[in-house]
Structure formats: structure tokens, C-alpha cells
Design a protein around this motif. Structure first.
Motif, mmCIF file in Angstrom:
data_model
loop_
_atom_site.group_PDB
_atom_site.id
_atom_site.type_symbol
_atom_site.label_atom_id
_atom_site.label_comp_id
_atom_site.label_asym_id
_atom_site.label_seq_id
_atom_site.Cartn_x
_atom_site.Cartn_y
_atom_site.Cartn_z
ATOM 1 N N PRO A 84 -24.947 -19.590 -25.676
ATOM 2 C CA PRO A 84 -25.499 -20.231 -24.479
ATOM 3 C C PRO A 84 -27.022 -20.250 -24.457
ATOM 4 C CG PRO A 84 -24.580 -18.076 -23.941
ATOM 5 C CD PRO A 84 -24.217 -18.345 -25.360
ATOM 6 N N ILE A 85 -27.571 -21.381 -24.000
ATOM 7 C CA ILE A 85 -29.013 -21.544 -23.809
ATOM 8 C C ILE A 85 -29.258 -21.895 -22.347
ATOM 9 C CG2 ILE A 85 -31.067 -22.877 -24.405
ATOM 10 C CD1 ILE A 85 -29.894 -23.331 -27.171
ATOM 11 N N LEU A 86 -30.066 -21.078 -21.686
ATOM 12 C CA LEU A 86 -30.387 -21.268 -20.277
ATOM 13 C C LEU A 86 -31.854 -21.662 -20.158
ATOM 14 C CD1 LEU A 86 -29.391 -18.851 -17.382
ATOM 15 C CD2 LEU A 86 -31.663 -19.853 -17.494
ATOM 16 N N PHE A 87 -32.112 -22.856 -19.631
ATOM 17 C CA PHE A 87 -33.492 -23.287 -19.387
ATOM 18 C C PHE A 87 -33.992 -22.654 -18.091
ATOM 19 C CE2 PHE A 87 -33.105 -26.185 -22.770
ATOM 20 C CZ PHE A 87 -34.305 -26.850 -22.976
ATOM 21 N N LEU A 88 -35.184 -22.069 -18.140
ATOM 22 C CA LEU A 88 -35.833 -21.493 -16.962
ATOM 23 C C LEU A 88 -37.245 -22.058 -16.922
ATOM 24 C CD1 LEU A 88 -35.733 -19.517 -14.582
ATOM 25 C CD2 LEU A 88 -36.503 -17.722 -16.142
ATOM 26 N N THR A 89 -37.480 -23.007 -16.025
ATOM 27 C CA THR A 89 -38.732 -23.748 -16.066
ATOM 28 C C THR A 89 -39.164 -24.196 -14.679
ATOM 29 O OG1 THR A 89 -39.780 -25.752 -16.959
ATOM 30 C CG2 THR A 89 -37.410 -25.835 -16.580
ATOM 31 N N SER A 90 -40.435 -24.519 -14.544
ATOM 32 C CA SER A 90 -40.967 -24.980 -13.261
ATOM 33 C C SER A 90 -40.661 -26.451 -13.017
ATOM 34 C CB SER A 90 -42.482 -24.751 -13.206
ATOM 35 O OG SER A 90 -43.124 -25.395 -14.286
ATOM 36 N N ASN A 91 -40.224 -27.170 -14.041
ATOM 37 C CA ASN A 91 -39.866 -28.585 -13.878
ATOM 38 C C ASN A 91 -38.527 -28.692 -13.164
ATOM 39 O OD1 ASN A 91 -42.146 -29.471 -15.347
ATOM 40 N ND2 ASN A 91 -41.092 -29.004 -17.262
ATOM 41 N N LEU A 163 -20.639 -27.663 -35.555
ATOM 42 C CA LEU A 163 -21.205 -26.744 -34.578
ATOM 43 C C LEU A 163 -21.163 -27.353 -33.184
ATOM 44 C CD1 LEU A 163 -24.344 -25.409 -36.479
ATOM 45 C CD2 LEU A 163 -22.331 -24.082 -35.825
ATOM 46 N N LEU A 164 -20.608 -26.603 -32.234
ATOM 47 C CA LEU A 164 -20.603 -27.011 -30.835
ATOM 48 C C LEU A 164 -21.180 -25.884 -29.999
ATOM 49 C CD1 LEU A 164 -17.010 -28.536 -30.429
ATOM 50 C CD2 LEU A 164 -19.135 -29.771 -30.868
ATOM 51 N N SER A 165 -21.892 -26.240 -28.938
ATOM 52 C CA SER A 165 -22.357 -25.219 -28.002
ATOM 53 C C SER A 165 -21.157 -24.667 -27.238
ATOM 54 C CB SER A 165 -23.366 -25.817 -27.017
ATOM 55 O OG SER A 165 -22.710 -26.686 -26.107
ATOM 56 N N VAL A 166 -21.370 -23.575 -26.512
ATOM 57 C CA VAL A 166 -20.282 -22.979 -25.733
ATOM 58 C C VAL A 166 -19.702 -23.992 -24.758
ATOM 59 C CG1 VAL A 166 -19.694 -21.219 -24.025
ATOM 60 C CG2 VAL A 166 -21.184 -20.636 -25.937
ATOM 61 N N PHE A 167 -20.573 -24.706 -24.040
ATOM 62 C CA PHE A 167 -20.071 -25.665 -23.058
ATOM 63 C C PHE A 167 -19.383 -26.839 -23.739
ATOM 64 C CE2 PHE A 167 -20.089 -29.131 -20.050
ATOM 65 C CZ PHE A 167 -19.714 -28.507 -18.871
ATOM 66 N N GLU A 168 -19.943 -27.334 -24.845
ATOM 67 C CA GLU A 168 -19.304 -28.431 -25.568
ATOM 68 C C GLU A 168 -17.913 -28.029 -26.037
ATOM 69 O OE1 GLU A 168 -23.264 -30.639 -27.436
ATOM 70 O OE2 GLU A 168 -22.227 -29.083 -28.569
ATOM 71 N N PHE A 169 -17.781 -26.792 -26.516
ATOM 72 C CA PHE A 169 -16.477 -26.316 -26.976
ATOM 73 C C PHE A 169 -15.499 -26.241 -25.805
ATOM 74 C CE2 PHE A 169 -13.222 -23.402 -28.366
ATOM 75 C CZ PHE A 169 -13.057 -23.704 -29.712
ATOM 76 N N GLU A 170 -15.956 -25.714 -24.670
ATOM 77 C CA GLU A 170 -15.095 -25.638 -23.488
ATOM 78 C C GLU A 170 -14.662 -27.024 -23.030
ATOM 79 O OE1 GLU A 170 -17.249 -23.536 -20.519
ATOM 80 O OE2 GLU A 170 -16.409 -21.611 -21.099
ATOM 81 N N LEU A 171 -15.601 -27.951 -23.029
ATOM 82 C CA LEU A 171 -15.316 -29.310 -22.584
ATOM 83 C C LEU A 171 -14.309 -29.982 -23.509
ATOM 84 C CD1 LEU A 171 -15.928 -31.594 -20.615
ATOM 85 C CD2 LEU A 171 -17.960 -32.139 -21.970
ATOM 86 N N LEU A 172 -14.512 -29.844 -24.814
ATOM 87 C CA LEU A 172 -13.584 -30.437 -25.773
ATOM 88 C C LEU A 172 -12.210 -29.772 -25.681
ATOM 89 C CD1 LEU A 172 -13.062 -32.440 -28.027
ATOM 90 C CD2 LEU A 172 -14.000 -30.783 -29.655
ATOM 91 N N SER A 173 -12.186 -28.455 -25.499
ATOM 92 C CA SER A 173 -10.907 -27.748 -25.343
ATOM 93 C C SER A 173 -10.132 -28.284 -24.144
ATOM 94 C CB SER A 173 -11.145 -26.245 -25.160
ATOM 95 O OG SER A 173 -11.740 -25.669 -26.284
#
Length: 240
Positions: A84-91, A163-173
Motif C-alpha cells: 500500500p501507498i498512502l499519499f499525504l500532501t497539502s494538495n 504486478l498489482l497493487s493491493v487495491f488493484e488485486f482486491e478489485l480484480l478479485s
């Protein structure tokens, strides 16, 4: 992540990519009090190399980084990193959110953020990762050219790993377990994100489009993620 731990956070390794050293130190201190192991990275052009060395369970990523911005960093990380990658930003604009999801982000939080909200998001992301590694369903699932092994978070297309991200894998599953059935956006939000679809958010649409493009680029032809206008999405496989 400690497989035998009774908690999600205990001993989980976090790579914190943040150029503001004061904020980075504050976050590091808070997360370490919550039993995380935190490695700090202060430049975008050092992130990919650091990820290979650290092998983190989760990455927290800022956008405005020296050397390379967070979007480019995320895109680069996704070549090898499936966690998992979590963006933490002021945007905080919708365009910035969508840009992050389009390059492979799993979550997006805007600064300033409370420690409690940050922890809740991290816990949710790590829970998904833990469930993938220790889930009860380890049997392979095949639809068309795609084969998933849920217990290993492994995806194969025509026998080749992708290669799939965690969310991509969950979505495809989710799509594969419901192949031939229309899943509404509300279904997807409730099952994967634990909340209702608000009628306007496009983050899942963007990530589904990214998943579709990734599958096509890997040679998936017979199996299609179809958009059913006004209803939702459907995975279908032409067996002929």
C-alpha cells in the motif's frame, strides 16, 4: 509485518517519504509510539532505491518532493512494489486525488491530518495486506487468461506474473469472484472501502481504468472489464 502479532501495526515497517524534516520527525515519533518501525526518506529521487533496501509494509508519500515529485515516485515504485501507498500532501483538489490514484495510490489524505485519521487509514491498508497473506481462501481462481492466487496476492496472465497493487488485486478479485455479474459502484465502495458511494467520487473509476489498461498491456484479450453505463462494471470472458 509480524505474521504472529495480534495487532496490525506491531512491528509493521513504514517508509515515510517527506521532505519537511520537522513534520517527518513528528510523524515518525507518533508512529513509533504506535509500534511502527519508521524509515525516513527526504528526497523523491531516493525513494525507489530506499524501498528496495527497506522492503516496507507501507509507504507514506508526499507530492512536493525535491529530486522527483510524488506522482513520478509512485509510478516508479509500482514497477516493483505491490504494497500500500498512502499519499499525504497539502494538495486537496479532485484533480490531485485522481492523479494520485492514476499512478497507483491506495489512499490519499490532505494535510493537516489528525494522527488518529492517519492511523485509521494505515490500519485499514495494512489489514487488507494481512488478510491477503493470511486469508482463508488460498485456492486459485481463473477467469479467461487471468489466474489469481488470493493467499499469495499473485496474479498471472497466460502463465506470466504481473504486478498489482493491493487495491488493484482486491478489485480484480472482486470482479473475478463475481464474473458475469454487474457490480455497481456502491457495491465496490461498500465491499472494498467500507463506505457508500457518494454519487460523484471517481477514485474507483480511475483505478479500475488503470487496472483495465494494465491487463490489456499484458496481453489480456478474451477477458474484459466492461463498463455497463448507468449500472456499474462487469467482468466477462469470451471462451471461444
Amino acid at each position: 509485518m509480524n505474521a504472529e502479532s495480534g495487532t496490525i501495526t506491531e512491528f509493521s515497517t513504514v517508509m515515510l517519504v517527506e521532505d519537511d524534516k520537522v513534520l517527518s520527525s513528528l510523524l515518525k515519533s507518533y508512529l513509533e509510539q504506535s509500534s511502527y518501525v519508521v524509515h525516513q526518506v527526504f528526497r523523491g529521487d531516493q525513494a525507489a532505491r530506499s524501498q528496495i533496501k527497506i522492503q516496507p509494509d507501507l509507504i507514506i508519500l508526499d507530492v512536493g518532493l525535491p529530486g522527483k515529485d510524488g506522482y513520478k515516485v509512485c509510478h516508479e515504485l509500482r514497477a516493483t512494489y505491490t504494497g500500500p501507498i498512502l499519499f499525504l500532501t497539502s494538495n486537496n483538489s479532485e484533480a490531485e486525488h485522481l492523479a494520485a490514484f492514476n499512478v497507483g495510490a491506495d489512499a490519499y489524505l490532505s494535510k493537516p491530518v489528525s494522527p488518529q485519521l492517519l492511523s485509521a487509514n494505515m490500519d485499514a491498508l495494512l489489514r487488507r495486506l494481512r488478510d491477503k497473506h493470511h486469508g482463508k481462501n488460498r485456492q486459485k481462481l481463473t477467469v479467461g487468461e487471468i489466474t489469481l492466487t488470493p493467499g499469495e496476492q499473485k496474479c498471472e496472465v497466460n502463465g506470466n506474473d504481473i504486478l498489482l497493487s493491493v487495491f488493484e488485486f482486491e478489485l480484480l478479485s472482486l470482479l473475478m469472484f463475481n464474473a458475469g455479474k454487474v457490480l455497481t459502484r456502491d457495491d465496490i465502495y461498500k465491499l472494498l472501502l467500507g463506505r457508500e458511494y457518494d454519487g460523484s467520487e471517481r477514485s474507483v473509476d480511475v483505478r479500475l481504468s488503470r487496472l483495465r489498461d494494465k491487463l490489456i498491456s499484458q496481453g489480456v484479450v478474451k477477458t474484459q472489464v466492461k463498463t455497463i453505463w448507468g449500472k456499474g462494471y462487469l467482468l466477462s470472458a469470451d471462451e471461444h
